[in-house]
Design a protein around this motif. Structure first.
Motif, PDB file in Angstrom:
ATOM      1  N   PHE A 147      70.984 135.238  56.288  1.00  0.00           N
ATOM      2  CA  PHE A 147      69.655 135.752  55.921  1.00  0.00           C
ATOM      3  C   PHE A 147      69.770 137.146  55.316  1.00  0.00           C
ATOM      4  CE2 PHE A 147      65.761 138.055  57.335  1.00  0.00           C
ATOM      5  CZ  PHE A 147      64.845 137.368  56.560  1.00  0.00           C
ATOM      6  N   MET A 148      70.539 138.017  55.951  1.00  0.00           N
ATOM      7  CA  MET A 148      70.696 139.380  55.455  1.00  0.00           C
ATOM      8  C   MET A 148      71.392 139.397  54.097  1.00  0.00           C
ATOM      9  SD  MET A 148      69.091 141.286  57.529  1.00  0.00           S
ATOM     10  CE  MET A 148      69.638 142.904  56.990  1.00  0.00           C
ATOM     11  N   ARG A 149      72.396 138.544  53.907  1.00  0.00           N
ATOM     12  CA  ARG A 149      73.066 138.461  52.598  1.00  0.00           C
ATOM     13  C   ARG A 149      72.091 137.984  51.530  1.00  0.00           C
ATOM     14  NH1 ARG A 149      77.173 136.224  55.518  1.00  0.00           N
ATOM     15  NH2 ARG A 149      76.722 134.150  54.743  1.00  0.00           N
ATOM     16  N   LEU A 150      71.295 136.981  51.850  1.00  0.00           N
ATOM     17  CA  LEU A 150      70.339 136.452  50.878  1.00  0.00           C
ATOM     18  C   LEU A 150      69.244 137.476  50.549  1.00  0.00           C
ATOM     19  CD1 LEU A 150      69.999 132.790  52.188  1.00  0.00           C
ATOM     20  CD2 LEU A 150      71.138 133.546  50.093  1.00  0.00           C
ATOM     21  N   LEU A 151      68.743 138.171  51.566  1.00  0.00           N
ATOM     22  CA  LEU A 151      67.733 139.226  51.308  1.00  0.00           C
ATOM     23  C   LEU A 151      68.307 140.326  50.422  1.00  0.00           C
ATOM     24  CD1 LEU A 151      65.804 139.876  54.644  1.00  0.00           C
ATOM     25  CD2 LEU A 151      64.919 138.936  52.514  1.00  0.00           C
ATOM     26  N   ALA A 152      69.542 140.722  50.709  1.00  0.00           N
ATOM     27  CA  ALA A 152      70.183 141.762  49.893  1.00  0.00           C
ATOM     28  C   ALA A 152      70.316 141.293  48.448  1.00  0.00           C
ATOM     29  CB  ALA A 152      71.545 142.126  50.477  1.00  0.00           C
ATOM     30  N   LYS A 153      70.585 140.020  48.264  1.00  0.00           N
ATOM     31  CA  LYS A 153      70.708 139.473  46.911  1.00  0.00           C
ATOM     32  C   LYS A 153      69.366 139.526  46.185  1.00  0.00           C
ATOM     33  CE  LYS A 153      72.979 135.602  44.653  1.00  0.00           C
ATOM     34  NZ  LYS A 153      73.691 134.345  44.866  1.00  0.00           N
TER      35      LYS A 153
END
Length: 159
Positions: free
Chosen positions: A151-157
């Motif tokens: 989730f955090m990786r996707l939000l950062a993207k």
């Protein structure tokens, strides 16, 4: 939308399916990214307020970033915490009124305002960092550790 690849036995977190072209009237607000992000943000802000009632999230962000980088210009601070000039000015004014930050003029460019933590501001943010970690944990609590990392990786993207 494409099909999500599952490699190495990883759990498929988002079950994506091939979809036909949506019909013209096939729009459901509760399925839109902005709506879902807003609901998640509202939940996070409520958790934040329950733990840190005397600061807003933007005020906390300003203090936390100043803790990380030290003295900086007001405009640079705004850029670093994703706030426009007018918003960061209001945040800094409120923190200054509480004695958490101090302002000074740049030695060479007198138009440039520098902002720095006061001793009281540094004490406050040092006390609040562990609380902020708890807020993050509580916000992400419905997710497994693997889901939270994804989730955090996707939000950062997206950011």
């Amino acid at each position: 939308m494409g099909r999500a690849a599952v490699s190495g036995g990883e759990e498929n977190l988002l079950k994506l399916v091939e979809a036909d072209e949506p019909e013209e009237n096939d729009y459901h607000l509760q399925e839109q990214v902005g709506f879902i992000l807003r609901k998640a943000h509202q939940r996070h802000v409520a958790i934040f307020a329950a733990h840190i009632a005397d600061l807003t999230p933007p005020q906390f962000a300003a203090l936390a970033k100043l803790r990380d980088i030290g003295e900086t210009s007001q405009n640079q601070l705004g850029s670093l915490i994703a706030m426009d000039a007018a918003t960061v000015k209001g945040v800094i004014d409120r923190l200054k009124a509480r004695g958490f930050v101090e302002l000074s003029k740049h030695e060479v460019d007198k138009r440039r305002l520098l902002v720095n933590l006061t001793a009281e501001g540094r004490d406050a943010i040092e006390r609040l960092i562990p609380v902020a970690r708890e807020i993050t944990e509580e916000t992400l609590a419905p997710l497994s550790a693997k889901e939270a990392a994804t989730f955090m990786r996707l939000l950062a993207k997206l950011a």
